[in-house]
Enzyme design. Structure first.
Site, PDB file in Angstrom:
ATOM      1  N   TYR A 191      48.737  10.584  11.128  1.00  0.00           N
ATOM      2  CA  TYR A 191      49.535   9.415  11.481  1.00  0.00           C
ATOM      3  C   TYR A 191      48.880   8.152  10.912  1.00  0.00           C
ATOM      4  CZ  TYR A 191      52.163  12.097  14.941  1.00  0.00           C
ATOM      5  OH  TYR A 191      52.983  13.005  15.562  1.00  0.00           O
ATOM      6  N   TYR A 239      48.694  19.535  12.482  1.00  0.00           N
ATOM      7  CA  TYR A 239      47.362  18.935  12.619  1.00  0.00           C
ATOM      8  C   TYR A 239      46.659  19.480  13.857  1.00  0.00           C
ATOM      9  CZ  TYR A 239      49.844  15.802  15.858  1.00  0.00           C
ATOM     10  OH  TYR A 239      50.622  15.294  16.863  1.00  0.00           O
ATOM     11  N   ARG A 257      49.076  21.402  16.391  1.00  0.00           N
ATOM     12  CA  ARG A 257      50.455  21.035  16.701  1.00  0.00           C
ATOM     13  C   ARG A 257      51.372  21.513  15.582  1.00  0.00           C
ATOM     14  NH1 ARG A 257      52.775  17.401  19.728  1.00  0.00           N
ATOM     15  NH2 ARG A 257      54.083  19.220  19.929  1.00  0.00           N
ATOM     16  N   HIS A 271      56.299  18.325  13.607  1.00  0.00           N
ATOM     17  CA  HIS A 271      57.288  17.770  14.539  1.00  0.00           C
ATOM     18  C   HIS A 271      57.555  16.310  14.210  1.00  0.00           C
ATOM     19  CE1 HIS A 271      53.385  16.770  16.364  1.00  0.00           C
ATOM     20  NE2 HIS A 271      53.993  15.709  16.896  1.00  0.00           N
ATOM     21  N   HIS A 327      58.896  12.754  16.271  1.00  0.00           N
ATOM     22  CA  HIS A 327      59.261  12.110  17.532  1.00  0.00           C
ATOM     23  C   HIS A 327      60.574  11.355  17.333  1.00  0.00           C
ATOM     24  CE1 HIS A 327      55.239  12.863  19.278  1.00  0.00           C
ATOM     25  NE2 HIS A 327      54.840  12.732  18.027  1.00  0.00           N
TER      26      HIS A 327
END
Length: 240
Positions: free
Chosen positions: A106, A145, A155, A158, A160
């Site tokens: 991110y 990640y 994870r 995905h 959000h």
């Protein structure tokens, strides 16, 4: 998004305390919940201006990139409809997304994962649904990640997703996954949802019909706001 509330089916939403998802151990309530009426500001605002949504806001390949450049990674089209409990489309709903880049990192100062930042990828986008409730984004498929929930947990890829109603108190947040990802069944966060159908409704389906040859793979993710086929939202634990 106006109208009466529909009771959510029992056994679909996860309990607040789920030790397999380590964060819930500290964040889950220890006392009986107390219900408050919403405040006038939560019921009436803030309102967002449709004119503030730019033409490229839903194109994450270029909305943060330098002129003539583009984000790096597997290019995808993410689209779908926002629907009410009766399958009716919701027009002019503000849909926002945020995500990791193709390497799984991110653009956030607290993200220390070793994957490199992409200088041409900001990871955020927004759009309004059209008169048929349809939304559309172009972006890169986020990478998996690691996260410190256990000794070796990752994870799944995905994105959000936030849906805004006509007031701040009606904001709904969820996250979608991608069909065929082998990490999905291993995800402790997704695993807190006890109902298998509810988990499946958080998986975007491969949509070959909307795929752009030699360009981008398409996935479809419809959002159902309420009712027995409702999408699971992370911030609506009140049971309605």
């Amino acid at each position: 998004m106006r109208g009466g509330l529909f009771e959510r089916p029992a056994g679909v939403n996860p309990p607040a305390f789920t030790p397999g998802y380590k964060t819930s151990v500290l964040r889950s309530p220890r006392h009986t919940l107390v219900s408050f009426n919403s405040t006038p500001s939560e019921d009436t605002g803030p309102a967002f201006g449709h004119m503030r949504v730019g033409e490229a806001d839903n194109d994450l390949l270029i909305n943060y990139a330098q002129p003539g450049e583009t984000a790096i990674g597997e290019r995808i089209i993410l689209h779908g409809k926002v629907l009410d409990e009766s399958g009716r489309p919701i027009p002019n709903a503000l849909v926002e997304i945020w995500q990791a880049n193709a390497g799984g990192r991110y653009r956030h100062k607290k993200d220390s994962y070793l994957a490199a930042l992409d200088p041409n990828f900001g990871g955020c986008g927004r759009t309004l649904t059209d008169e048929d409730g349809h939304y559309w984004f172009r972006t890169v498929k986020p990478g998996a990640y690691p996260w410190p929930n256990g000794p070796n947990e990752w994870r799944p890829a995905h994105i959000h997703l936030s849906i805004f109603g006509y007031a701040f108190g009606q904001r709904l947040i969820t996250q979608l996954y991608f069909e065929g990802d082998p990490l999905i069944p291993r995800c402790p966060i997704l695993g807190t949802i006890p109902d298998a159908d509810a988990r499946d409704r958080l998986v975007a389906a491969l949509d070959i019909q909307q795929t752009k040859p030699m360009d981008a793979i398409a996935y479809r993710f419809d959002v159902v706001l309420r009712g027995s086929r409702a999408t699971h939202f992370e911030n609506r634990p009140e049971g309605l």
